[in-house]
Design a protein around this motif. Structure first.
Motif, mmCIF file in Angstrom:
data_model
loop_
_atom_site.group_PDB
_atom_site.id
_atom_site.type_symbol
_atom_site.label_atom_id
_atom_site.label_comp_id
_atom_site.label_asym_id
_atom_site.label_seq_id
_atom_site.Cartn_x
_atom_site.Cartn_y
_atom_site.Cartn_z
ATOM 1 N N ARG A 1 0.828 -1.215 0.000
ATOM 2 C CA ARG A 1 0.000 0.000 0.000
ATOM 3 C C ARG A 1 0.862 1.264 0.000
ATOM 4 N NH1 ARG A 1 -5.399 -0.978 0.807
ATOM 5 N NH2 ARG A 1 -5.963 -3.047 1.599
ATOM 6 N N LEU A 2 1.980 1.224 0.708
ATOM 7 C CA LEU A 2 2.883 2.387 0.668
ATOM 8 C C LEU A 2 3.406 2.597 -0.748
ATOM 9 C CD1 LEU A 2 4.970 1.969 3.982
ATOM 10 C CD2 LEU A 2 3.337 3.787 3.472
ATOM 11 N N HIS A 3 3.725 1.500 -1.404
ATOM 12 C CA HIS A 3 4.189 1.557 -2.797
ATOM 13 C C HIS A 3 3.104 2.193 -3.672
ATOM 14 C CE1 HIS A 3 6.485 0.538 -6.294
ATOM 15 N NE2 HIS A 3 5.664 -0.409 -6.705
ATOM 16 N N ALA A 4 1.866 1.771 -3.451
ATOM 17 C CA ALA A 4 0.753 2.322 -4.227
ATOM 18 C C ALA A 4 0.566 3.810 -3.958
ATOM 19 C CB ALA A 4 -0.536 1.565 -3.895
ATOM 20 N N GLN A 5 0.923 4.262 -2.754
ATOM 21 C CA GLN A 5 0.791 5.685 -2.410
ATOM 22 C C GLN A 5 1.951 6.505 -2.966
ATOM 23 O OE1 GLN A 5 -1.874 6.801 -1.124
ATOM 24 N NE2 GLN A 5 -2.382 6.028 0.892
ATOM 25 N N GLY A 6 2.937 5.843 -3.542
ATOM 26 C CA GLY A 6 4.036 6.567 -4.164
ATOM 27 C C GLY A 6 5.279 6.714 -3.312
ATOM 28 N N PHE A 7 5.328 6.046 -2.170
ATOM 29 C CA PHE A 7 6.528 6.134 -1.334
ATOM 30 C C PHE A 7 7.660 5.332 -1.968
ATOM 31 C CE2 PHE A 7 3.218 7.174 1.692
ATOM 32 C CZ PHE A 7 3.796 8.167 2.470
#
Lengths: 188, 217
Positions: free
Chosen positions: A141-147
């Protein structure tokens, strides 16, 4: 009232650091904050600079100054962004109940078969991610948020190679589980 | 229809929702700086991964860390008081009690809505009591704001519109501050000043007001 005498040289150094903060802040806000709410980097900067300036003039005997000013600057920035977001939302919805509605992704906001298909896909993906081990779910989910993996590592209290490895394994497991549920991949 | 990884990530991108469940700005800032304990960090992360607003706020402040590390050595350090003049450090029991209180307060802040926290503390964010659009004389520039309650004292900062520091005061017992006229000499006729107030309570809690803008005549 206690107007404190100020050392001009110290004031000048603080002012220079606050000025630099303003420049960094404008770039960060312009890069990461949404334009659709009309958030202006200059407006965020004015509010946040004032907070940082007050904090730097107030505090003494700080053991870890870099960490301290980072926290103050980050907190001031987030506060300023939130105030402006709230103000913009009030302007956009003057008669609203103060609770902004959920914002659907643009594709899902459309009607018809494609929107329904996307909705089903989203439910499937959500279910699979929720079924992952907690850390793997977080990192996906962090990856999906662009982190980035560097940012993930800092937030998760781990190293960048560990975060990268975790993300790699999590995405691999996600794809595998989705395949098991009948989803086909481009390139499979 | 085959899907790509980008499709999946687009689907997982969190929506925007009500802000009432969001952690306070300071908690997000501490998460960015890294000093949260494991349990609190997990709570923050669990929220951030599902909240587009908090995620973008967090991403906006992460680049500030490099600036802070570079800027810190250039800031003036005040002289430390002689060891004898410093307060004796509390014993470990006092530290433990303070830590437990901080954790409890943090958990309360984290779970409750902002206004609910304020109501529970019977305090309020200071707001300006100056009439909308009023202009103040530089010889009688009395800034007034609402009482934050709970025995708060106030720190106020006054700046020019281009954010040049003009005046500041700390430890104010009453919710007002008269800006010394000499501090306003450099402000042109009809120009605006910006000011903000921070309320500080005896238990160490602080709340900063928004920034107010007032015209001088």
């Amino acid at each position: 009232m206690t107007d404190e005498p100020r050392d001009p040289a110290a004031e000048a150094r603080i002012a220079a650091v606050v000025e630099e903060y303003g420049q960094v802040l404008r770039r960060a806000v312009a890069r990461h904050c949404p334009r659709h709410l009309g958030l202006q980097p200059d407006d965020v900067e004015q509010d946040a600079r004032l907070r940082l300036l007050a904090a730097l003039r107030r505090e003494s005997e700080i053991h870890d100054l870099a960490s301290y000013i980072y926290r103050v600057a980050a907190s001031a920035t987030i506060d300023a962004i939130r105030r402006l977001k709230a103000r913009r939302e009030e302007q956009l919805d003057p008669g609203g109940d103060g609770e902004p509605g959920l914002e659907l992704p643009v594709e899902a906001a459309g009607s018809g078969e494609r929107a329904l298909e996307r909705r089903r896909l989203l439910e499937k993906v959500e279910a699979v991610v929720d079924g992952l081990e907690a850390r793997r779910g977080q990192v996906v989910r962090l990856h999906a948020q662009g982190f980035t993996t560097v940012e993930m590592a800092r937030l998760m209290g781990t190293t960048e190679p560990a975060a990268r490895n975790l993300l790699h394994r999590a995405l691999k497991e996600l794809r595998q589980r989705l395949r098991e549920r009948g989803l086909t991949y481009a390139g499979d | 229809m085959p899907v790509t990884d980008d499709d999946l990530l687009g689907l997982l991108a969190a929506p925007r929702g009500p802000r009432s469940a969001c952690p306070p700005a300071d908690t997000l800032a501490r998460a960015a700086a890294g000093p949260l304990d494991t349990a609190e960090r997990e709570r923050v992360l669990d929220h951030v991964v599902r909240c587009a607003d908090c995620a973008e706020e967090l991403r906006a402040v992460l680049p500030l860390e490099a600036w802070a590390a570079a800027a810190a050595p250039r800031l003036p350090r005040r002289e430390r008081r002689p060891a004898a003049a410093r307060r004796r450090p509390p014993r470990w029991t006092a530290w433990a009690a303070a830590a437990a209180l901080a954790v409890a307060a943090s958990a309360l802040l984290w779970r409750a809505e902002g206004p609910a926290v304020l109501r529970a503390r019977r305090v309020a964010l200071p707001h300006s009591l100056l009439p909308e659009g009023a202009a103040l004389a530089r010889g009688a520039c009395r800034l007034r704001w609402s009482d934050a309650g709970g025995g708060a004292r106030y720190a106020v900062s006054v700046l020019s519109k281009d954010l040049r520091p003009l005046a500041a005061a700390d430890g104010l017992e009453r919710p007002e501050y008269v800006v010394p006229a000499p501090a306003l000499q450099s402000v042109p006729e009809g120009a605006e000043i910006v000011w903000s107030v921070e309320a500080r309570w005896p238990d160490g809690h602080r709340l900063a007001s928004p920034t107010f803008v007032t015209r001088l005549r």
